[in-house]
Design an enzyme around this catalytic site. Sequence first.
Site, short mmCIF file in Angstrom:
data_model
loop_
_atom_site.label_atom_id
_atom_site.label_comp_id
_atom_site.label_asym_id
_atom_site.label_seq_id
_atom_site.Cartn_x
_atom_site.Cartn_y
_atom_site.Cartn_z
CE LYS A 1 -1.91 3.00 2.04
NZ LYS A 1 -1.69 4.42 1.67
CB SER B 1 3.98 9.45 11.30
OG SER B 1 2.72 8.84 11.22
N GLY C 1 2.28 4.41 12.87
CA GLY C 1 2.93 3.14 13.24
C GLY C 1 2.31 2.54 14.49
CD GLU D 1 12.67 3.78 8.82
OE1 GLU D 1 12.54 4.81 9.53
OE2 GLU D 1 12.82 3.80 7.59
CB CYS E 1 13.09 8.12 8.65
SG CYS E 1 11.66 7.77 7.66
CD GLU F 1 10.58 12.36 11.76
OE1 GLU F 1 9.46 11.91 12.02
OE2 GLU F 1 11.46 11.71 11.16
P1 ADP Z 1 2.82 10.94 7.13
O1 ADP Z 1 2.15 11.36 8.40
O2 ADP Z 1 4.20 11.38 7.02
O3 ADP Z 1 2.01 11.14 5.88
P2 ADP Z 1 2.01 8.26 7.65
O4 ADP Z 1 2.67 7.48 8.70
O5 ADP Z 1 0.64 8.75 7.93
O6 ADP Z 1 2.99 9.39 7.24
O7 ADP Z 1 1.95 7.42 6.30
C1 ADP Z 1 2.80 6.35 5.96
C2 ADP Z 1 1.99 5.27 5.28
O8 ADP Z 1 1.07 4.74 6.22
C3 ADP Z 1 1.12 5.75 4.12
O9 ADP Z 1 1.06 4.73 3.13
C4 ADP Z 1 -0.23 5.96 4.76
O10 ADP Z 1 -1.31 5.89 3.85
C5 ADP Z 1 -0.26 4.79 5.73
N1 ADP Z 1 -1.14 4.94 6.88
C6 ADP Z 1 -1.48 6.06 7.55
N2 ADP Z 1 -2.27 5.77 8.60
C7 ADP Z 1 -2.44 4.42 8.61
C8 ADP Z 1 -3.15 3.50 9.45
N3 ADP Z 1 -3.86 3.91 10.49
N4 ADP Z 1 -3.08 2.19 9.15
C9 ADP Z 1 -2.36 1.75 8.11
N5 ADP Z 1 -1.68 2.57 7.28
C10 ADP Z 1 -1.71 3.88 7.52
#
Ligand code: ADP
Length: 496
Positions: A191, A245, A249, A266, A300, A400
């Site tokens: 994804k 993030s 995570g 990560e 990161c 960060e």
């Molecule tokens: P940022 O905040 O820097 O955009 P994210 O951690 O939200 O980074 O995004 C990293 C990846 O995780 C993206 O592919 C995003 O769509 C996905 N993502 C964000 N929230 C969730 C969640 N609750 N469950 C699974 N995947 C997620």
Amino acid sequence: MKNQKDLIDRALSGDPFPGLPQGHFIDGTFCAAAAGRSMESLDPGRAEAFAAFARGDAADVDAAVASARQAFETQWRDMPAAERGRLLQRVAELIRENAERLAVVECLDSGKPIGEARGDIQGAARAFEYYAGACDKLQGDTFPIGPAYLGYSLQEPVGVAAQIIPWNFPISTAARGIAPALAAGCTVVAKPAEQTPFTALLLAEILKEAGLPDGVCNVVTGTGAEAGAPLAAHDGIDHITFTGSVASGTAVMKAAAENVTRVVLELGGKSPVIVLGDCDREAALDGVMGAIFENAGQICSAGSRLIVERSLHDGFVEALCRRTEKLTLGHGLRDPQLGPVNSAEQLARIAGFIERARERGIEVATGGAETTDPETGKGWFFQPTIAAADSPNDELVQEEIFGPVLTVQIAEDPEHALTLANNSQYALVAGVYTGNFAHAHRMAQRLDAGQIYINEYFAGGIEVPFGGNKKSGFGREKGLEGLLSYCRTKAVAARI
Ligand code: ADP
């Protein structure tokens, strides 16, 4: 090279970019979202949409996981390891053959300078090459349990591995997760981030062209809430590699806990670069510049906290500011030294940090403002910024920022530098510049980080395990350790 120039001119013109996949890649074909929805990807260098893609949800995730499960059980798990290796080697070749197109798409989608995107594409090819060679070297062990017994272990693939990918290194992160998963015999549902979906889709197309069976690698696009969350919570997956993030995570880890699914996380970083008085000054200046301004600081493992020994401080920071003010800014396709940041939200977030820092009386030595592409007046840009940070617990030093913002702290001596460096909730990487071999390796022992760089920031490659401690996550990607994330040990004990 005419084709290359045409490709770049075409992309810069703002016309729709030709030939981009628009659907998910499920069971070997591109398909529309089950609910028929789509969304747009924006070119950060212009702050304008350039292509549409499928906006997936739980129904698409279900289809992708079912396809990956079927491919795992009927094709990939039992394919001879050497044959899997040959297919992955072919993927590496095809990535290299398609490198320029992939780089242009990565640049449009993420905003990063094309030169950096080209490096990322080569890195992705290298990941497949590295793990191609590892497929047939995954071995078990034997156990000395006495003459009446035979004890041995097998390394089995875990099953279906989910890859949840961020927007800052779309193809690099996809490749460093997908390649070892496939090498171990797992199948994949990836994804990509909603900001940068295209190179993962193009990679899936390349995997098919290389001869991988349908269903071995599926890509579902869409938002984190609508497509990422159902994937993380799916009881049909056996492993999740997540890069992103801390907040997302944590949500992924909670969802995984419900099914007791394995995770590698990560997450964020606020990595220190220690510059000691006895270092090679020019090498340190180059290193510090790259550590924070590559990919506009959206890494990161960016070196976002400079910790410089007092004896060197004044001249070093002045030289750094002079270099910073000369950096060229522009659309990534013109290959500037600093590209845009990835989104309007990201730009606002970075600006917020600087605004609050100024309110607290922090001195911004250079930069500190939003800007645009000087050629077009468009795009989401933030000036490369350096700020003094006397208080080690200030938000600017601790949080960060994920942008081109470097804080500078003064260390009285190496011991003090170490204390400042380890004063963080994160522990992803750390850099040290010193001419003293003993200092360097003593620091390497005591710095809290998953990876240490000595005298060259970002040194290393796919061979070197990567991952963090503390809130930077756990588990390691890259290297042979990265391969073991996708394996589980089965021990056998027999009376003979
Ligand atoms: P940022 O905040 O820097 O955009 P994210 O951690 O939200 O980074 O995004 C990293 C990846 O995780 C993206 O592919 C995003 O769509 C996905 N993502 C964000 N929230 C969730 C969640 N609750 N469950 C699974 N995947 C997620």
